[in-house]
Structures are given as C-alpha cells and as structure tokens.
Scaffold this motif. Structure first.
Motif, mmCIF file in Angstrom:
data_model
loop_
_atom_site.group_PDB
_atom_site.id
_atom_site.type_symbol
_atom_site.label_atom_id
_atom_site.label_comp_id
_atom_site.label_asym_id
_atom_site.label_seq_id
_atom_site.Cartn_x
_atom_site.Cartn_y
_atom_site.Cartn_z
ATOM 1 N N LYS A 99 0.824 -1.214 0.000
ATOM 2 C CA LYS A 99 0.000 0.000 0.000
ATOM 3 C C LYS A 99 0.856 1.261 0.000
ATOM 4 C CE LYS A 99 -3.859 0.088 2.279
ATOM 5 N NZ LYS A 99 -4.858 0.027 3.363
ATOM 6 N N ALA A 100 1.925 1.262 0.790
ATOM 7 C CA ALA A 100 2.794 2.436 0.813
ATOM 8 C C ALA A 100 3.419 2.672 -0.555
ATOM 9 C CB ALA A 100 3.884 2.265 1.879
ATOM 10 N N ARG B 48 4.565 10.973 2.996
ATOM 11 C CA ARG B 48 3.723 11.079 4.191
ATOM 12 C C ARG B 48 2.374 10.412 3.976
ATOM 13 N NH1 ARG B 48 4.545 16.694 7.367
ATOM 14 N NH2 ARG B 48 3.670 15.340 8.958
ATOM 15 N N VAL B 49 1.780 10.629 2.793
ATOM 16 C CA VAL B 49 0.495 9.995 2.489
ATOM 17 C C VAL B 49 0.654 8.483 2.407
ATOM 18 C CG1 VAL B 49 -1.324 9.759 0.749
ATOM 19 C CG2 VAL B 49 -0.441 12.025 1.324
ATOM 20 N N ALA C 277 5.163 8.549 11.707
ATOM 21 C CA ALA C 277 6.414 9.202 12.113
ATOM 22 C C ALA C 277 7.528 8.921 11.113
ATOM 23 C CB ALA C 277 6.817 8.710 13.505
ATOM 24 N N LEU C 278 7.562 7.697 10.563
ATOM 25 C CA LEU C 278 8.565 7.360 9.550
ATOM 26 C C LEU C 278 8.373 8.214 8.299
ATOM 27 C CD1 LEU C 278 10.870 5.589 8.480
ATOM 28 C CD2 LEU C 278 9.139 3.894 7.797
ATOM 29 N N GLY C 279 7.126 8.392 7.884
ATOM 30 C CA GLY C 279 6.849 9.245 6.723
ATOM 31 C C GLY C 279 7.278 10.674 6.955
ATOM 32 N N LEU D 74 11.192 10.783 6.803
ATOM 33 C CA LEU D 74 11.727 10.646 5.454
ATOM 34 C C LEU D 74 11.491 11.904 4.617
ATOM 35 C CD1 LEU D 74 10.722 6.954 4.614
ATOM 36 C CD2 LEU D 74 13.004 7.817 5.172
ATOM 37 N N SER D 75 10.386 12.609 4.908
ATOM 38 C CA SER D 75 10.049 13.791 4.109
ATOM 39 C C SER D 75 10.595 15.079 4.712
ATOM 40 C CB SER D 75 8.523 13.912 3.978
ATOM 41 O OG SER D 75 7.929 14.163 5.239
ATOM 42 N N ALA D 76 11.253 14.975 5.870
ATOM 43 C CA ALA D 76 11.653 16.186 6.601
ATOM 44 C C ALA D 76 12.576 17.086 5.797
ATOM 45 C CB ALA D 76 12.320 15.797 7.918
ATOM 46 N N GLY D 77 13.488 16.527 5.019
ATOM 47 C CA GLY D 77 14.442 17.360 4.291
ATOM 48 C C GLY D 77 14.013 17.737 2.905
#
Length: 554
Positions: A301-302, A321-322, A370-372, A375-378
């Motif tokens: 799904k991810a 994130r989605v 939280a993992l999403g 990973l998207s933080a930067g």
C-alpha cells in the motif's frame, strides 16, 4: 458498570502516561484494549458491550473533519477523491489479490482479500492528523480525499460478497441498484441540508438554550449517520456529509465545541475495541503468517500510494507522508472478513490471521506516520503554485509573514498601506493560489524550514511575524527563524498567556495574546461608553500594553 469503570480507569491511567513520554494517545488506547481484552490475563471487558458505542467515536470524528472541509475546498479535492482514491483502491486490490491468488487462494477470495486490504483505517489516520493539527495540511487533505473514496467504495464491496458466494446471480443489477441508492441518498442529504438545516439552526440559536443546541447537534450527526447506514453505506460517511453541511455556517465553531467531549471519549473507546480484538496467543502461534500479512500489506500500500502520488504531480515529501500514513489495514476489514466467514468464502484460520494482521498494522500506524514525516523532513514541498522566485531571495528591509490566514491577511494589508514590502508563506494550497491570482507576494512554503527561510531573504528582512494557529508549528517556526537570524525581531501571535510564555522562552521578541488584546478592545469600548475621553482611554490602553508587553508602544 464493571466494564465501564475499567475502560475509564485504563484511559485515565495510560493516556497521560503515554503522552508524558511523547507517545501518541492512539497507542495508549490500543494498549489499554489489549490489556482488557479476552486474550490477556486480568480483567476482561466484553467486546460486544463496548463496540456499539465505539462506532460512534468514528462517526463524531468524521463529522468534525467534514466541518473542516467546506464544499468549496472539497471541490478542489475532487481530483484526489475520484482520481487518486479510485486508482489506489483498484491498483492495491489487484496487486494484493494477485499475490493471494499466486499463493493458492481462489479467484473470488483473492478479490475479497485484495479489496478489503486496500482500505485504510479512517479512525486511526484522522485521529493522528487531528492530534498533530495536520488535517488541513496538503498531505492531510490528500489522505482525507483517499479515505472519502474508500468510504464510498464500502457499498459495492458489501454487495459483492453474496454475489461471490453464489447467493446472487445478477451482478450488474445488484451493483447498479447499490450505486443508484448511494447517489439518491447523498442528493437527499444535501438538499435537506441546504434548505432546512440552516433555518433550523437559526431558530434553535435564537432560543439561546445550550442544552437544546447540543441536542440538535447530536440529532443531526446520528440521523444522517443512520440514514447512510440504512442505505448500505458507512455511518462514518454520513457523519462526514453532515459536517460538510455545516462547514460554511456561522454555527460551526460552537458545534465543534459541543461535540468535542463525545468525539474524544468515544474515539478512544473505538481504539480500545481494536486492541481487544488482538488475539495475542494466536499471533504468537502463527507469528510468521501474521507478520508476513501485516508487513506485506503495509509495503504494497505504501509503495502504490507513493507511486500514484508522484504520477499525480504530488511532491515527493507529501507522497511519502500519504503513503506511510495510509499503509495500514482498516476497521472495515473486521466487518468484511466477518461477513466472508459467515458466507463460507473464508476459512476460520486464515480469517483470524487476516484480522490479526489488520489490527497489528493499525497498531503500527503512529510509527508509520512518524517514519513518513522523518523521510520527508528534508524535502521542499513541490506543490502550491509557482515556486518562490530567485529575486525574492535578494529582497531587503521586508517583513516575513508566517501564515496567511485571517490575522496574516490583516497584517499584510496594513504593511501595504505603509508601503512596507512583505513576503507571506502559507501551507494552504487554495489560500496561496487565491492570493497569487490577486498578484500578492504569497507563496507556498513552511516557514519552519531553513531552506524556505533563506529563499525569502531571511538574512535581509527587517522583521518576522508568526500568525500560524497551530501551537507546535508556531514554536518550530520561531526556533528555525531564531537560528537563521539571531537578531531579527519576531512578533508572534498566541492564543493565551500560557502559549505567550512558551513562545517568549523560545525566542519571540514580542508575543501578542489574542485573549489580552480582545479584553483591551472591550475595556476601551466600555470606558468610552462610560464617558471617558478618547485621549484618556488611549493613554490607559497604551500604559497597560507597555506594562504587559515589557516595551514601549507607539
């Protein structure tokens, strides 16, 4: 009474304990459910006692989300509802169903399993979005759009079950009937809401009776949810439609305040029932199968959602994130797999493994979210209209406004009147698009990221104004600005004195609490009505502000 007391005790003890360590309250409720379930030692709560009430938690949550998405905004999401939502369900169902068929499942059972695991947990996802204040962020709205389509798709899946079991022969006729019923019910709800709901609320509000107003809110939510439930759709979808009817009304904020206690408590009860359904001995006995199903579902799904988001031009950060936010199985699986067991489409051992894997994936949702985020933080958002021009970076003497909502727009207008240049940043795509169409210097971007701040010339700015409403976002933005420009004056908006103290400690130069300013405006009006001269009133207000904010006011 025994069951209710233990449920309340578990919530009162575990939720504050988990929150103290920064763990989402959703996990606290799930842990409480596992402790009180029939598969662990200690007190046992009857699942059937709690489940009917727990369903209303999801109903009230969807009602609140509906009020956050007025029809004008929902229309802008139709590409994600009908495009991304449809593609996600179809592609995920085909992939998971194909994998199941390759492992020996029949064609009918593969279709049931694929479709069911394609759905995500509306309650879990929205609870996380609401708790973090992200329900109206870009990635939050995309997730909500996909969940809306999934709720709409409940009807054909329920219709398909007896067809696949051989109890119905006219497949096309049954599906057409179900689709027609959905259209008629939704049209009736919107027509009644448009012509009857607001006049009725106006009549109730005139009476100024808070008990009657609260009763009207409960009546609205439960009636619309019951109508959609009787029509074969989910009650949660009906509650969402009821929220849409009030999204643009003047009564929205009072309605939200009235349903908040019901929503929080009943939604916590829902997560407890999910925890109670986790059969730990069975999971331990068939750990490999359960883990394989849960991890496989999450991975498929991810991956599907991330790829589809990229194909629809969603930024990689939002896509990640989605994808991780919606990677779990959903509460609808408990209904479908239970019905499939009744119709002999599914055998008991596999059915329990599927239910356990769905429950496990729901438990993992906070960690996946939280993992999403990590990973998207930067990653810089790639959405929200035109990019920030390179010329903006070289501006000097301008003011940076973080948040272009009601307060941000008022500040921008006053700056423009005094010919002070400004750059505004906002995370609402529609708001930014409307401002850009009007030729205003408003851009999509998170002011809590150093790269975005550099792109709007933070080093040459004369001041920054923080008007965002969400507390954590305001704190993060002030910290980031203070690191990028240690001596820049920062004026921040606060809801109350408690937030004023926090923002001041983080590094805001001046913090303006809305409650204090509102009281000063009222006090000034009272003094004028009492016959005090305008000059004396202004002198009193200025003196109070000088003492209150610790610096002279002009």
């Amino acid at each position: 009474m025994f069951d209710i007391l233990f449920l309340l005790l578990a919530a009162v003890v575990l939720v504050p304990l988990f929150q103290r360590f920064g763990i989402p309250s959703v996990l606290a409720y799930l842990a409480a459910g596992i402790m009180l379930g029939p598969h662990t030692p200690g007190p046992v709560i009857e699942l059937e006692v709690a489940r009917p009430l727990a369903e209303f938690g999801v109903v009230f949550l969807l009602f609140a989300i509906g009020m956050e998405l007025p029809l004008s905004r929902l229309r802008t999401m139709r590409r994600y509802i009908l495009g991304l939502g449809l593609a996600q369900v179809v592609v995920t169902a085909l992939l998971i169903g194909g994998i199941g068929h390759a492992f020996g499942l029949s064609g009918a059972l593969s279709l049931v399993v694929g479709l069911t695991l394609a759905f995500s947990s509306t309650a879990t996802v929205l609870a996380i979005l609401v708790e973090r204040g992200e329900a109206v962020d870009h990635h939050g709205r995309i997730a909500v759009a996909v969940l809306i389509f999934q709720d709409l798709a409940v009807v054909p899946v329920l219709v398909l079950l007896p067809l696949l079991a051989g109890q119905e022969r006219h497949v096309a006729e049954a599906l057409a009937l179900a689709g027609g019923k959905v259209v008629l019910v939704m049209a009736a709800i919107f027509l009644v809401g448009r012509f009857l709901l607001r006049p009725a609320y106006r009549f109730i509000a005139v009476g100024r009776n808070p008990e009657v107003f609260t009763a009207a809110n409960l009546l609205l939510v439960l009636t619309v949810a019951w109508v959609t439930g009787e029509a074969g759709m989910s009650m949660a979808l009906g509650a969402f439609l009821a929220g849409l009817l009030l999204a643009d009304s003047r009564y929205r904020h009072q309605v939200e305040a009235d349903i908040e206690p019901f929503r929080g408590l009943l939604l916590g009860l829902f997560f407890m029932t999910v925890g109670m359904s986790v059969d730990l001995p069975f999971v331990a006995e068939r750990l490999g199968l359960v883990l394989g199903l849960a991890v496989g579902t999450v991975a498929v799904k991810a991956a599907v959602l991330i790829v589809l988001c990229r194909l629809m031009k969603v930024g990689m950060g939002d896509g990640l994130r989605v994808g991780f936010l919606l990677a779990q199985g959903g509460e609808f699986a408990f209904v479908v797999f239970g019905r499939a067991l009744e119709l002999k489409l599914l055998d008991g051992g596999l059915g329990q493994a599927l239910v356990a894997s769905v429950a496990l994936s729901m438990v993992l949702t906070p960690a996946l979210a939280a993992l999403g985020r990590r990973l998207s933080a930067g990653m810089t958002p790639e959405r929200g209209g035109e990019p920030i021009p390179e010329t903006v970076r070289h501006l000097a003497g301008h003011v940076i406004i973080a948040g272009y909502g009601r307060v941000g727009r008022a500040i921008a207008r006053l700056l423009a009147e005094h010919e002070i240049p400004y750059i505004a940043l906002d995370m609402d795509v529609d708001r930014v698009a409307a401002a850009r169409e009007a030729g205003l210097p408003v851009y999509y971007g998170d002011a809590g990221r150093t790269g975005i701040l550099r792109s709007v010339g933070i080093g040459q700015a004369r001041a920054a104004v923080i008007t965002v409403n969400e507390a954590r976002q305001a704190e993060r933005t002030i910290s980031c600005i203070r690191q990028a420009a240690p001596h820049l004056p920062i004026v921040a908006r606060a809801r109350d004195r408690a937030q004023e103290q926090v923002l001041g400690d983080i590094g805001a130069t001046a913090v303006i609490p809305e409650t204090v300013e509102a009281s000063l405006q009222m006090a000034g009006s009272v003094l004028r009505q009492a016959g005090i001269g305008e000059e004396a009133v202004e002198r009193s207000l200025k003196g109070y502000r000088n003492r209150r904010y610790g610096r002279p006011t002009e």
